[in-house]
Design a protein around this motif. Structure first.
Motif, mmCIF file in Angstrom:
data_model
loop_
_atom_site.group_PDB
_atom_site.id
_atom_site.type_symbol
_atom_site.label_atom_id
_atom_site.label_comp_id
_atom_site.label_asym_id
_atom_site.label_seq_id
_atom_site.Cartn_x
_atom_site.Cartn_y
_atom_site.Cartn_z
ATOM 1 N N UNK A 121 4.285 2.490 -11.175
ATOM 2 C CA UNK A 121 4.264 2.592 -9.718
ATOM 3 C C UNK A 121 2.882 2.219 -9.196
ATOM 4 N N UNK A 122 2.850 1.249 -8.300
ATOM 5 C CA UNK A 122 1.590 0.831 -7.689
ATOM 6 C C UNK A 122 1.234 1.751 -6.533
ATOM 7 N N UNK A 169 8.502 2.124 -1.848
ATOM 8 C CA UNK A 169 7.728 2.164 -3.090
ATOM 9 C C UNK A 169 7.526 0.746 -3.614
ATOM 10 N N UNK A 170 6.422 0.554 -4.322
ATOM 11 C CA UNK A 170 6.118 -0.726 -4.951
ATOM 12 C C UNK A 170 5.823 -0.490 -6.425
ATOM 13 N N UNK A 201 7.366 -7.652 -9.955
ATOM 14 C CA UNK A 201 7.308 -6.595 -8.949
ATOM 15 C C UNK A 201 8.690 -6.242 -8.417
ATOM 16 N N UNK A 202 8.807 -4.967 -8.012
ATOM 17 C CA UNK A 202 9.984 -4.512 -7.291
ATOM 18 C C UNK A 202 9.541 -3.717 -6.071
ATOM 19 N N UNK A 225 -7.250 1.929 -14.593
ATOM 20 C CA UNK A 225 -7.084 3.169 -15.349
ATOM 21 C C UNK A 225 -5.626 3.588 -15.473
ATOM 22 N N UNK A 226 -4.814 3.271 -14.460
ATOM 23 C CA UNK A 226 -3.402 3.661 -14.491
ATOM 24 C C UNK A 226 -2.508 2.609 -15.133
ATOM 25 N N UNK A 227 -3.101 1.533 -15.637
ATOM 26 C CA UNK A 227 -2.341 0.474 -16.287
ATOM 27 C C UNK A 227 -1.932 -0.660 -15.379
#
Length: 375
Positions: free
Chosen positions: A111-112, A120-121, A134-135, A303-305
């Motif tokens: 989740x971005x 949500x992205x 991307x979704x 950091x979150x990938x």
């Protein structure tokens, strides 16, 4: 000692969490040099399997006992045998199920951000190939952008989220990986969009993607606005989503810029590339967060990938955006092109609808790193 079986998903978690891992890669030296499993805190040893047929005793001293050890090969068979040899010598070892083929195929959805009014992205990170897709989700609907060929990953994720995919976009005609856009559209009834300037040779129906394209996802008005941005291809198109995110396709990356030669037209398209990077993008808000279609090096992961960075920061830090002299820019781009992607011409024809390779042939076409950037 026990031989453990790890899946690509397990390795992805270690990459994203920046864990330590020692990888014994038993492929040939040229294959290892060209492409390996990248991790922030991974260390490596490359010893071809054929050099270990008589045993692993000679390399034991070089394999740490205080780190997890993963044995990797192309398809898994050789790595199972070497892991069993290590186990027979009293060492814990694991092998990667499916080998590098499975690593190349795995997608990690991350989740971005939340978007306006509950949207949500998500970014789908293909760590083994450097592909990013991307979704966008809003009130029961979803759009997918730059999907790779594993259509079921996106449809399953949409089902899990309880949403219907209504639109599928490709920012350009891809040459380094097979697009899953048409398969997703066929499976879901979604509209498939493609830039018409990249679609002159395609043999299927599509919705033209132009500067005038303006799609709303869900009732909460998550806008997807198209921005013509040629240079990587003549039809390359970017997206501004929710006035917050700039999806740049293969035009602009975090640490580099797109190459203009995958259709053999580097000299023709380098001017378009500069126009996009130095004029069209300069007219955009610097607070937009850039989300590219690829990454090149593991250091580009946050950091979150996720792979994302503020446009204004890229204007300051990305070398490809800071070459004032046009002749110097042209030379930098055309003189520093890496090798062409594996089977790129065949991949382009698959994405045009002209070839229909089976699953195994598609896998072989895509093996190796992506090479969409100028070095």
């Amino acid at each position: 000692m026990t031989v453990h079986t790890w899946k690509a998903e397990d390795i992805a978690k270690k990459v994203i969490n920046r864990e330590d891992l020692f990888i014994l890669d038993v492929r040939n030296e040229d294959a290892f040099a060209d492409w390996k499993i990248e991790g922030h805190n991974f260390s490596y040893m490359n010893v071809p399997y054929f050099d270990l047929l008589d045993g692993v005793e000679e390399i034991l001293k070089d394999i740490p006992e205080d780190k997890e050890v993963l044995v990797v090969c192309a398809k898994e068979g050789s790595s199972i045998m070497v892991a069993e040899m290590l186990s027979d010598e009293g060492r814990d070892a694991a092998y990667l199920e499916g080998g590098m083929k499975s690593w190349s195929s795995y997608l990690e959805p991350i989740k971005v951000s939340d978007l306006t009014n509950g949207g949500e992205l998500y970014q789908f990170v293909r760590l083994g190939k450097g592909c990013l897709s991307y979704m966008v989700i809003s009130e029961g609907e979803a759009a997918v952008i730059d999907a790779v060929r594993f259509a079921d990953v996106y449809t399953s994720f949409a089902d899990k989220k309880g949403v219907t995919i209504t639109h599928v976009f490709d920012t350009h005609l891809h040459a380094d990986h097979i697009s899953g856009g048409r398969d997703i559209a066929e499976a879901t009834g979604a509209t498939y969009h493609l830039p018409p300037k990249d679609a002159e040779e395609v043999i299927f129906e599509y919705e033209p993607l132009t500067d005038e394209t303006h799609v709303t996802i869900g009732a909460s008005n998550i806008d997807v606005n198209a921005l013509y941005s040629p240079g990587h291809t003549i039809g390359s198109t970017s997206f501004v989503i929710d006035n917050q995110y700039l999806l740049t396709g293969d035009i602009l990356f975090i640490d580099s810029i797109g190459r203009p030669d995958l259709a053999g037209l580097a000299e023709d398209w380098v001017g378009d590339l500069r126009e996009t990077l130095y004029t069209r993008y300069r007219d955009l808000a610097e607070d937009l967060i850039v989300l590219p279609a690829h990454f090149m090096i593991i250091e580009e992961l946050n950091e979150d990938g996720t792979v994302a960075k503020r446009l204004g920061d890229l204007f300051a830090e990305n070398h490809g955006l800071n070459i004032e002299d046009e002749a110097e820019f042209r030379s930098m781009v055309t003189d520093n092109l890496p090798p062409q992607p594996n089977a790129y011409e065949q991949i382009r024809h698959v994405n045009m609808g002209k070839l229909s390779p089976d699953h195994e042939e598609q896998t072989e076409m895509e093996i190796g790193p992506n090479r969409c950037a100028v070095r």
